[in-house]
Design an enzyme around this catalytic site. Sequence first.
Site, PDB file in Angstrom:
ATOM      1  N   ASP A 137      37.008  40.112  44.400  1.00 27.02           N
ATOM      2  CA  ASP A 137      37.214  41.463  43.882  1.00 27.02           C
ATOM      3  C   ASP A 137      36.463  41.697  42.572  1.00 27.02           C
ATOM      4  O   ASP A 137      36.136  40.754  41.854  1.00 27.02           O
ATOM      5  CB  ASP A 137      38.712  41.713  43.652  1.00 27.02           C
ATOM      6  CG  ASP A 137      39.328  40.699  42.692  1.00 27.02           C
ATOM      7  OD1 ASP A 137      39.041  39.494  42.858  1.00 27.02           O
ATOM      8  OD2 ASP A 137      40.064  41.094  41.776  1.00 27.02           O
ATOM      9  N   GLU A 138      36.262  42.954  42.304  1.00 29.87           N
ATOM     10  CA  GLU A 138      35.797  43.439  40.990  1.00 29.87           C
ATOM     11  C   GLU A 138      34.634  42.622  40.416  1.00 29.87           C
ATOM     12  O   GLU A 138      34.638  42.301  39.233  1.00 29.87           O
ATOM     13  CB  GLU A 138      36.970  43.420  39.991  1.00 29.87           C
ATOM     14  CG  GLU A 138      38.097  44.347  40.392  1.00 29.87           C
ATOM     15  CD  GLU A 138      39.320  44.215  39.492  1.00 29.87           C
ATOM     16  OE1 GLU A 138      39.902  45.256  39.175  1.00 29.87           O
ATOM     17  OE2 GLU A 138      39.698  43.086  39.110  1.00 29.87           O
TER      18      GLU A 138
HETATM   19  C1  TNX Z   1      43.200  44.802  39.905  1.00 28.22           C
HETATM   20  S1  TNX Z   1      43.842  43.944  42.659  1.00 28.22           S
HETATM   21  C2  TNX Z   1      42.885  43.470  40.092  1.00 28.22           C
HETATM   22  C3  TNX Z   1      43.481  42.447  39.242  1.00 28.22           C
HETATM   23  C4  TNX Z   1      44.363  43.037  38.179  1.00 28.22           C
HETATM   24  C5  TNX Z   1      45.164  44.163  38.768  1.00 28.22           C
HETATM   25  C6  TNX Z   1      46.154  44.755  37.835  1.00 28.22           C
HETATM   26  C7  TNX Z   1      42.622  43.136  42.406  1.00 28.22           C
HETATM   27  C8  TNX Z   1      42.056  42.551  43.584  1.00 28.22           C
HETATM   28  N1  TNX Z   1      42.151  43.030  41.158  1.00 28.22           N
HETATM   29  O1  TNX Z   1      42.462  41.667  38.672  1.00 28.22           O
HETATM   30  O2  TNX Z   1      45.192  42.062  37.688  1.00 28.22           O
HETATM   31  O3  TNX Z   1      44.284  45.167  39.191  1.00 28.22           O
HETATM   32  O4  TNX Z   1      46.965  45.702  38.467  1.00 28.22           O
END
Ligand code: TNX
Length: 522
Positions: free
Chosen positions: A335-336
């Site tokens: 993710d991200e």
């Molecule tokens: C998004 S959900 C993220 C996390 C954070 C979260 C906080 C996701 C795959 N990545 O790194 O902790 O939001 O709500």
Amino acid sequence: MQQHFRLPYYFGCFLLIIAGFLSCKQAPKVKLSEAPVIPCPIETIDGESIFSLKDHAFIGYLNEQDSLRSTCQYLSDFLSGPTGYELPVKAVDGSGGKGGIVIQMSTNASLGNEGYELNISPEEVTISATTTAGAFYGIQTLRQLFPALIESSEVQEGPWILATGKIRDFPEYSYRGAMLDVARHFFDVEQVKKYIDFLAGYKLNVLHLHLTDDQGWRIEIKSWPKLTEHGGQTEVGGGEGGFYTQDQYKEIVDYAQARHIMIIPEIDMPSHTNAALASYAELNCDGKARELYSGTDVGFSTLCTDKEITYQFIDDVIRELASMTPGPYIHIGGDESHVTPLEDYIPFIERVEKIVVAHKKIMIGWDEIAHAKLDPSTIAQFWARRDNAILAVEQGCKVIMSPANRAYMDMKYDSTTSLGLHWAAYIEVDSAYLWDPSRFVDEISRKNILGVEAPLWSETITNMDDIEYLVFPRLPGYADIAWSANKHKGWASYKVRLGKQAPRFEAMNINYYKSKLVPWVQ
Ligand code: TNX
């Protein structure tokens, strides 16, 4: 002669009246079908009487069904605390035994792998299932049928009475999970065990552990020891962090397994890797180790996707992790990855998938992984982008439903909640409950969905009280969504069942959020 017959007749009537009076006094207030069990069982048939658990009772399994012994022991241990009864575990013959609780294997295929039948008669209770998992879920239902003080850690006064009748029950989804982020803040083995017990009580069967992130690496990897020696030594806010040794991780796996919960370990990559990048300079493209990080930003770190050592590192980590994880899945995050260009991200994910498969595991990743060409056995976890989840389904992959604006237990309940975040939504207890995984995204139907998972990220939470506040009372709702078939869904009836859980939460000393939307029973 007539006189002779009348006397016993009158005496008999007298006894019947006394017995009726006594059983009236003891009759449970609710019928079996009105018991507020969560998740709601599929089918309940009422009886007309009561069963009373007495101090001479026992927990039995049928002769030659020794595989049920430990399940019986779990029930005995659970009930003997609050009742003060010994409740010995013993083998019994087919005629069962009066006054006891008997657990038995069934050949009724309609119950599936996880279903059970619970029969409560005035003389005995029987739980039948085709697997020990099913028997375990029958026990969790039975647990909620006893008075709330059955959850107490100290001996309580009975009577321990159940309404008679029959329950037949099995789950809708085979994957019913929750996640715990032990990377942003570290939670130790005892805390994780407590979390596991919360899941077990509501028939969840997956605990996804988010083991690594920018702020900390929490699992010992023997071939790369600095990951935990260095990378495990902090957390959000600058606290001392921590990590699990491999033995401690196995202890968690075993504890979960005894409760029919599978551990899915997550090593998040290529981003969310600052703790690793701080521990080994060679994992960085510029060859320079990063500083440890204790803030809450996301998406700023990346493994160096075109260095060979990166893949050696991943292979070692996945190999060690796979060898101590009996379940079929390894979660690789994904993710991200904001600073990893897509043209690097895609081949990276494809190569990591091959590594996971080479270690005989199935890969799970957050929905972004669907940009890559995936093997259809891979699972995508929907959290943010519908188009990503659809891409995964188009590739033949199954999806785990964790929509952030409904299923994220780290979201605040409303604007006054002090813990939690609110980037996705405020999630009150009704909003957490009122969604159907199979209708959430038009293009994703029941057959594409493996199951449901509620993640708990830990940027804002540091202890068990905090965990409990965000998890309760939303967790029982996710369990109901994942287990109970649609015909039982409805906030109006669910909120009443949930309100009746309050005395149980109190008996367990759970620090729950007393939402004004729920008619709590005191
Ligand atoms: C998004 S959900 C993220 C996390 C954070 C979260 C906080 C996701 C795959 N990545 O790194 O902790 O939001 O709500």
